[in-house]
Design an enzyme around this catalytic site. Structure first.
Site, PDB file in Angstrom:
ATOM      1  N   GLU A  92       0.825  -1.184   0.136  1.00 48.24           N
ATOM      2  CA  GLU A  92      -0.073   0.011   0.100  1.00 48.24           C
ATOM      3  C   GLU A  92       0.837   1.113  -0.111  1.00 48.24           C
ATOM      4  O   GLU A  92       1.860   1.237   0.597  1.00 48.24           O
ATOM      5  CB  GLU A  92      -0.746  -0.062   1.029  1.00 48.24           C
ATOM      6  CG  GLU A  92      -2.049   0.963   1.304  1.00 48.24           C
ATOM      7  CD  GLU A  92      -2.821   0.884   2.481  1.00 48.24           C
ATOM      8  OE1 GLU A  92      -3.475  -0.422   2.700  1.00 48.24           O
ATOM      9  OE2 GLU A  92      -2.858   1.823   3.080  1.00 48.24           O
ATOM     10  N   ASP A 123       0.392   5.476   0.550  1.00 48.29           N
ATOM     11  CA  ASP A 123      -0.691   6.314   0.923  1.00 48.29           C
ATOM     12  C   ASP A 123      -0.110   7.777   1.183  1.00 48.29           C
ATOM     13  O   ASP A 123       0.745   8.171   1.439  1.00 48.29           O
ATOM     14  CB  ASP A 123      -0.975   6.082   2.577  1.00 48.29           C
ATOM     15  CG  ASP A 123      -1.584   4.693   2.690  1.00 48.29           C
ATOM     16  OD1 ASP A 123      -2.614   4.182   2.412  1.00 48.29           O
ATOM     17  OD2 ASP A 123      -0.839   3.891   3.265  1.00 48.29           O
ATOM     18  N   GLU A 129      -2.191  10.536   3.270  1.00 48.57           N
ATOM     19  CA  GLU A 129      -3.052  10.953   4.306  1.00 48.57           C
ATOM     20  C   GLU A 129      -3.250  12.273   4.771  1.00 48.57           C
ATOM     21  O   GLU A 129      -2.298  12.531   5.166  1.00 48.57           O
ATOM     22  CB  GLU A 129      -3.128   9.878   5.492  1.00 48.57           C
ATOM     23  CG  GLU A 129      -3.300   8.238   5.061  1.00 48.57           C
ATOM     24  CD  GLU A 129      -2.903   7.474   6.068  1.00 48.57           C
ATOM     25  OE1 GLU A 129      -1.937   7.692   6.819  1.00 48.57           O
ATOM     26  OE2 GLU A 129      -3.405   6.250   6.006  1.00 48.57           O
TER      27      GLU A 129
END
Ligand code: NAG
Length: 200
Positions: free
Chosen positions: A115, A117, A119
């Site tokens: 993953e 990300d 954020e």
């Protein structure tokens, strides 16, 4: 009789110029825009697609959050590499506890997910949203990096992109690289690099 001695490649050159220059001139004065990507062609609703928490306007999606739900969507396809690009404006005002996330991730599998990300960590009113990036490989995370952006991401749309190819993973904010991970897996198992097909 000059035209008779004209070399054949000159004719070819003229042809190419017409093909490429005329369509460009036809679109003046407005600059040519890239073809619009319509949401339903490439994405599906993951949750909250009730027309209130997610409003699909074709090339733009609005997500809202209340006490009952937020909303999310994902790409239909999984990709083995690519340039993933999104223009995002995050919520303004009191957003403490609200995380707006834009990420690519492999199929949800216990403990072994890859993953990458972006954020956006909301904050109390008057405190700017912080950008946190993270990279998981085989479920190993703990690579959080926090960045105070040089603009207010709630004030306007900005570009956030992930370039993932066999040699590099690069995360960009408005074209500026903010994080780079090289693929050094050939040097040993301690060097991890995302390898599983991921969806946006
Ligand atoms: C990372 O590099 C190795 C070779 O050094 C290659 O075998 C592997 O496919 C690369 N990983 C990805 C995800 O492309």
């Amino acid at each position: 009789m000059a035209f008779q001695v004209r070399p054949p490649w000159l004719l070819l050159l003229h042809f190419i110029a017409v093909i490429f220059i005329l369509p460009a001139m036809a679109s003046l004065p407005a600059p040519p825009s890239p073809p619009a990507t319509v949401f339903d062609d490439n994405y599906v609703v993951a949750y909250g697609g009730d027309g209130y928490h997610m409003i699909n306007q074709g090339t733009e999606i609005r997500l809202t959050m209340d006490r009952s739900s937020g909303a999310g969507f994902r790409s239909k396809l999984a990709y083995g590499s690519g340039f993933f690009h999104m223009r995002i404006k995050v919520p303004a005002g009191y957003t403490a506890g609200v995380v707006t996330a834009y990420y690519v991730a492999s199929e949800p599998e216990r403990d072994v997910q890859d993953e990458v990300d972006f954020e956006f960590l909301g904050d109390t009113d008057g405190n700017p949203t912080t950008l946190q990036t993270n990279v998981f490989v085989n479920g190993h995370g703990d690579r959080e990096q926090r960045l105070r952006l040089w603009f207010d991401p709630a004030a306007d749309f900005h570009d956030y992109a992930i370039l993932w190819n066999p040699s590099h993973l690069v995360m960009f904010v408005d074209g500026t690289p903010v994080r780079v991970l090289k693929n050094l897996t050939s040097r040993g198992p301690e060097y991890e690099f995302p390898a599983k097909p991921m969806r946006a």
